[in-house]
Scaffold this active site. Structure first.
Site: not given
Ligand code: RNT
Ligand code: ZN
Length: 425
Positions: A191, A232, A234, A265, A268, A292, A300, A302, A332
């Protein structure tokens, strides 16, 4: 003190739950067995707020942020591994650990990211062998001066680009090394944060550049027995609101044309967009997919994963698409505002509960009503299933795996905080 349910309670409740599920043709004993075969990849970066061991004070750049200042953050490999060990004692099943390149242990020797090799992860590898866990990996394209411009693999500056290409290549070798040493393929997920805060005049060229950089990175063929490459996408990040080079369409096309695994993810995409519906679409064309699992709150962000509708429908879709042998589940999220081990345990247990719920679904029964065109029955069954006693099956899973079944794991966290985590000053 939080109390544990007694073994008698767990076993009696399980017996009655087993009967209830049998009415729907679901064999809970088989579900318990199948669930032990499904690993979740635990992300090491929840343990230290994505700081890493390169001497940085905190995560920087990349458009991702860890907020909060709860005490007890792991500061080195020993502490981080100890915290992961502790988390695993509270999580049922056998799982994987997901590392980032910035968790290399170079013994105090300044080692640039493009010089990293397997030896810089020997402590992780030895620990993994000892604990019989397998490792996944990620190149790190953030928290680094060479990423300050906001561009890495898509940078117009060849020096910057080449540095990151070398880093990505080094990481593929490390990941393949993990796979070889541990006897299971290592998922190496790429990513990059590349994008711009405001409207770019040229969206095309950075994408062409990214494609070329990726082709160079993946040029070397490495055995899929040891290494599974993934990319990955986004939608946006902090500081890359207007444009992200590696968008969904970009990587979907890239992954498909290069036979590389796609990573979706949950944070994302547009805030109301779910990745659950994308799973079957991807699996029609590809036989592997990395997820993810995260929880975005308004963006996003997390947040720690919970057993919410999104996570439940993701697991459900994997089941309904017959995808358990194709889909890799990884976590994640990073929350620095609560105990970091608590965060891991909540998130991993939540995802496992979602997977268990999916396994407990009489999917064939639902599909057969669908085939018959009886959508009233299909809807009624879906609604009925929500109130079946899955909690009793979950307690049995915890009991079988010798981890706390109820909320009594919180007592253990408190003890670990007081004896280990709060001592880190
Ligand atoms: C970032 C991505 C990625 C990170 C990690 C730390 O938006 O989701 O996967 O969160 O690699
Ligand atoms: Zn991620």
């Amino acid at each position: 003190m939080y109390r544990a349910p007694s073994p008698d309670t767990i076993l009696n409740n399980y017996d009655s739950a087993r009967e209830t599920y049998l009415m729907f043709g679901v064999d809970t004993d088989k579900v318990l067995k199948d669930l032990t075969e499904i690993p979740v990849s635990l992300h090491c970066w929840q343990g230290d707020d994505v700081t890493g061991f390169e001497g940085q004070e905190e995560l920087s750049g990349g458009g991702i942020i860890a907020t909060g200042n709860y005490p007890g953050r792991a500061r080195n490999g020993e502490e981080l591994r100890s915290d992961i060990d502790f988390a695993f004692d509270l999580i049922p099943g056998k799982h994987r650990v997901n590392l980032h390149a910035l968790y290399a242990e170079t013994g105090g020797v300044k080692t640039e990211r493009d010089e990293l090799s397997l030896e810089h992860f020997s402590k992780w590898l030895n620990w993994a062998k000892e604990k019989k866990i397998t490792l996944d990996f990620n190149p790190s394209f953030f928290s680094h001066p060479m990423a300050d411009s906001g561009f890495t693999l898509a940078s117009p500056n060849k020096k910057i680009r080449d540095f990151w290409i070398r880093h990505a290549k080094a990481c593929r070798d490390i990941a393949a090394g993990f796979g070889r040493e541990l006897g299971k393929p290592c998922v190496n997920n790429l990513w990059i944060p590349d994008g711009s805060k405001d409207l770019p005049a040229d969206r095309m060229n950075p994408r062409r550049t990214l494609k070329e950089s990726l082709d160079e990175i993946y040029e070397k063929k490495l055995d899929e027995k040891y290494l599974l490459d993934s990319v990955e996408c986004k939608l946006f990040g902090i500081g890359s609101e207007a444009y992200v080079v590696g968008s969904h369409e970009f990587y979907l096309a890239y992954a498909l044309s290069r036979n590389i695994m796609l990573c979706l993810d949950t944070g994302h995409f547009h805030p109301t967009e779910s990745i659950a519906d994308k799973i079957s679409s991807v699996l029609v064309f590809m036989n592997k997919l990395l997820l993810h699992v995260s929880r975005g709150v308004r963006w996003d962000s997390d947040h720690v994963v919970l057993l919410d509708d999104e996570v439940r429908s993701i697991a459900q879709e994997v089941k309904r698409a017959g995808g358990f042998d194709k889909v890799h589940f990884a976590l994640d999220f990073f929350d620095a505002s609560i105990n970091r081990v608590t965060a891991w345990v909540i998130g991993t247990r939540a995802l496992l509960k979602a997977i268990m719920l999916a396994l407990l679904e009489p999917t064939d029964m639902l599909k057969s009503e669908e085939e018959k065109g009886n959508f009233g029955n299909r809807l009624a069954l879906m609604e009925e299933l929500k109130s079946l006693p899955f909690g009793s099956v979950w307690y049995k899973f915890c009991y079988d795996n010798r981890v706390p079944a109820g909320s009594d794991w919180l007592n253990k966290i408190e003890e670990y905080e007081n004896t280990v985590m709060y001592m880190r000053k």
